[in-house]
Design a protein around this motif. Structure first.
Motif, mmCIF file in Angstrom:
data_model
loop_
_atom_site.group_PDB
_atom_site.id
_atom_site.type_symbol
_atom_site.label_atom_id
_atom_site.label_comp_id
_atom_site.label_asym_id
_atom_site.label_seq_id
_atom_site.Cartn_x
_atom_site.Cartn_y
_atom_site.Cartn_z
ATOM 1 N N ALA A 53 -2.331 -9.033 2.832
ATOM 2 C CA ALA A 53 -1.914 -7.814 3.528
ATOM 3 C C ALA A 53 -2.232 -6.590 2.671
ATOM 4 C CB ALA A 53 -0.423 -7.862 3.845
ATOM 5 N N SER A 54 -2.173 -6.754 1.345
ATOM 6 C CA SER A 54 -2.651 -5.705 0.446
ATOM 7 C C SER A 54 -4.107 -6.059 0.199
ATOM 8 C CB SER A 54 -1.868 -5.712 -0.865
ATOM 9 O OG SER A 54 -2.498 -4.826 -1.780
ATOM 10 N N TYR A 55 -5.011 -5.344 0.864
ATOM 11 C CA TYR A 55 -6.430 -5.730 0.862
ATOM 12 C C TYR A 55 -7.024 -6.019 -0.522
ATOM 13 C CZ TYR A 55 -6.909 -4.615 5.884
ATOM 14 O OH TYR A 55 -6.814 -4.596 7.254
ATOM 15 N N THR A 90 -9.098 0.600 -3.370
ATOM 16 C CA THR A 90 -8.122 1.133 -4.326
ATOM 17 C C THR A 90 -6.965 1.742 -3.526
ATOM 18 O OG1 THR A 90 -9.979 1.734 -5.768
ATOM 19 C CG2 THR A 90 -7.818 2.530 -6.400
ATOM 20 N N CYS A 91 -5.748 1.275 -3.808
ATOM 21 C CA CYS A 91 -4.565 1.789 -3.102
ATOM 22 C C CYS A 91 -4.260 3.228 -3.531
ATOM 23 C CB CYS A 91 -3.334 0.949 -3.416
ATOM 24 S SG CYS A 91 -3.426 -0.781 -2.929
ATOM 25 N N ALA A 92 -3.474 3.897 -2.735
ATOM 26 C CA ALA A 92 -3.086 5.292 -2.987
ATOM 27 C C ALA A 92 -2.471 5.491 -4.375
ATOM 28 C CB ALA A 92 -2.086 5.741 -1.921
ATOM 29 N N GLU A 93 -1.596 4.599 -4.767
ATOM 30 C CA GLU A 93 -0.905 4.744 -6.053
ATOM 31 C C GLU A 93 -1.913 4.676 -7.200
ATOM 32 O OE1 GLU A 93 -0.245 2.735 -3.558
ATOM 33 O OE2 GLU A 93 1.890 2.192 -3.441
ATOM 34 N N ARG A 94 -2.877 3.759 -7.090
ATOM 35 C CA ARG A 94 -3.828 3.607 -8.190
ATOM 36 C C ARG A 94 -4.852 4.733 -8.213
ATOM 37 N NH1 ARG A 94 -6.347 -1.145 -7.405
ATOM 38 N NH2 ARG A 94 -5.322 -1.498 -5.406
ATOM 39 N N PRO A 154 5.347 0.024 -2.315
ATOM 40 C CA PRO A 154 4.083 -0.231 -3.011
ATOM 41 C C PRO A 154 3.820 -1.742 -3.061
ATOM 42 C CG PRO A 154 5.422 1.325 -4.266
ATOM 43 C CD PRO A 154 6.295 0.776 -3.169
ATOM 44 N N CYS A 155 2.559 -2.148 -2.920
ATOM 45 C CA CYS A 155 2.225 -3.567 -3.035
ATOM 46 C C CYS A 155 2.434 -4.000 -4.481
ATOM 47 C CB CYS A 155 0.788 -3.821 -2.573
ATOM 48 S SG CYS A 155 -0.491 -3.457 -3.812
ATOM 49 N N GLY A 156 2.450 -5.295 -4.720
ATOM 50 C CA GLY A 156 2.689 -5.800 -6.066
ATOM 51 C C GLY A 156 1.671 -5.311 -7.080
ATOM 52 N N MET A 157 0.430 -5.189 -6.634
ATOM 53 C CA MET A 157 -0.629 -4.736 -7.544
ATOM 54 C C MET A 157 -0.337 -3.317 -8.034
ATOM 55 S SD MET A 157 -4.687 -4.776 -6.681
ATOM 56 C CE MET A 157 -5.954 -4.594 -7.956
ATOM 57 N N CYS A 158 0.151 -2.474 -7.143
ATOM 58 C CA CYS A 158 0.459 -1.091 -7.521
ATOM 59 C C CYS A 158 1.727 -1.010 -8.364
ATOM 60 C CB CYS A 158 0.568 -0.221 -6.276
ATOM 61 S SG CYS A 158 -1.064 0.043 -5.536
ATOM 62 N N ARG A 159 2.686 -1.889 -8.091
ATOM 63 C CA ARG A 159 3.884 -1.906 -8.949
ATOM 64 C C ARG A 159 3.444 -2.227 -10.386
ATOM 65 N NH1 ARG A 159 8.491 -4.895 -5.023
ATOM 66 N NH2 ARG A 159 7.815 -3.780 -3.143
HETATM 67 ZN ZN ZN Z 1 -1.194 -1.242 -3.616
#
Ligand code: ZN
Ligand code: ZN
Ligand code: ZN
Ligand code: ZN
Lengths: 150, 150, 150, 150
Positions: free
Chosen positions: D58-60, B64-68, B97-102
């Motif tokens: 790159a975004s795991y 889980t990224c920081a934003e999420r 932010p990666c695309g998933m977090c956007r």
């Molecule tokens: Zn992310």
């Protein structure tokens, strides 16, 4: 329940609190797509209770389940050891953590950690992580040393 | 920065706090696989600051990224309106932010929300969500009414 | 469309084939949860067409979008260069790739790759990756050299 | 192995083919971040073999594991019934599917489907899905009827 607590090394107060908090957390879910509310509560070895609920997204794979929301909070707040994981849903028999969340629990808990699944009518089931995710894939497979104790 | 704050409708104190908290949150990351620390701080319309950091997993897609992590905390704590999203990394130019977090931000914020990206040496970039994720996919595509204001 | 093809360096036959295959692929979707069908078709630099559709899961985050199914096939079949990405849905205006999929495209395509979005009634929009995911996060941020040409 | 085949209702030729294809598929992985190659091969009830390998990002969290790449291909190519799932890695003892992939298998296979895990030196383990993901969460929990037979 008294015997369950003994088996799980939890006091009855801890068990009751896990039940209350996991159940109450259902109301904090954001689930307009599934309308399937899940609440989660973690008990840390230091005695803290950390809650979470599912947070969905119009792009379904961007959803974060209740368990991962709770671990996200706990880990970034510095917690490392966990005594129990509780989840609560509105159905019976109780829903179990999805495979993705079992993998998340695997990263941060001992294999013997109890996972308590509460249903919508006061009933529950308990399984240990090693029972819910046998022969699990973990950090060792990648040659990475990660687990720290708290 | 003074002009940036005016443009973004943030006070300089809010900007400074976002910078401090996003940067400090990097140290709460669990990232033994990438060794790439990301900190995040959200400012809600009610004036609350909510932080997060990346929480990785031996199974990379379970990360889980920081934003999420930050939105998971904020949403389950009842927050609904957001004035700004800040992220901080150790590299320069700053990581976005990666695309998933956007996509996660898209679910919960107005298209005009500013996303402030701090680098490791005091510099930063700012883009609005509509610039980082133009022509975005959202709840409307599924015919679901979701956004509530706070 | 003729002018679009010129701008995108695609022949009208390539454009027509992308339209047909992306649209036809919608019927291969497994989406009992969202009932939102998405088809995808990639055109490789070697002239191959690779299709995909969304594959959902009872645990929503375990879902794989159409674009990622298509790239999963393409990459594991050895393709590395891509001339165009087409997606098709049943709605109008056309749906765009979610942020998570834009991030997937970012890993494998040049920033100038055209993304053609077909709606359910013969209309379409086109944007380049650098327009749909500006200031993107990629392998460089991690100091990893990854892109190979085909 | 002869006895394993009898137990699993696989011919020795099917077992050998699963071993060869899962192992060979490792070389189609795109894993510059983990450098951990995984190959997968599915055997459908109609006798088809479908392969996959991990495709990282790159975004795991945008990574797709080998098993999910294989199921993405299989499902969008119309396959619905599966006789066996094989995975292959370079380590010993053999790596098991991560929890997220066990959840993917759960969506499309009978609980008794065998999951064969090949290590890097010719050895293997076998477990049925109901052993690797006991008390699993599935479509029934959401009140959705999904499984079709082929
Ligand atoms: Zn992310
Ligand atoms: Zn889950
Ligand atoms: Zn997508
Ligand atoms: Zn996996």
């Amino acid at each position: 329940t008294s015997q369950t607590c003994t088996t799980l090394s939890l006091t009855s107060e801890e068990f009751t609190t896990l039940h209350s908090l996991a159940t109450a957390s259902k109301s904090t879910a954001y689930c307009p797509y599934s309308n399937f509310r899940v609440g989660c509560c973690l008990l840390t070895t230091s005695g803290a209770y950390i809650t979470g609920a599912n947070v969905e997204n119009a792009s379904y794979p961007v959803t974060t389940c209740a368990e991962r929301v709770a671990f996200g909070k706990a880990i970034t707040e510095g917690h490392r050891g966990f005594k129990a994981v509780a989840v609560a849903t509105d159905i019976a028999p109780p829903a179990s953590p999805c495979g993705m969340c079992r993998q998340c629990i695997r990263e941060f808990c001992e294999l013997s950690v109890p996972i308590i699944m509460f249903d919508g009518s006061g009933g529950y089931s308990v399984m240990r992580l090693e029972e819910l995710l046998p022969l699990s894939f973990g950090p060792e497979a990648l040659g990475v040393q990660t687990r720290s104790s708290s």
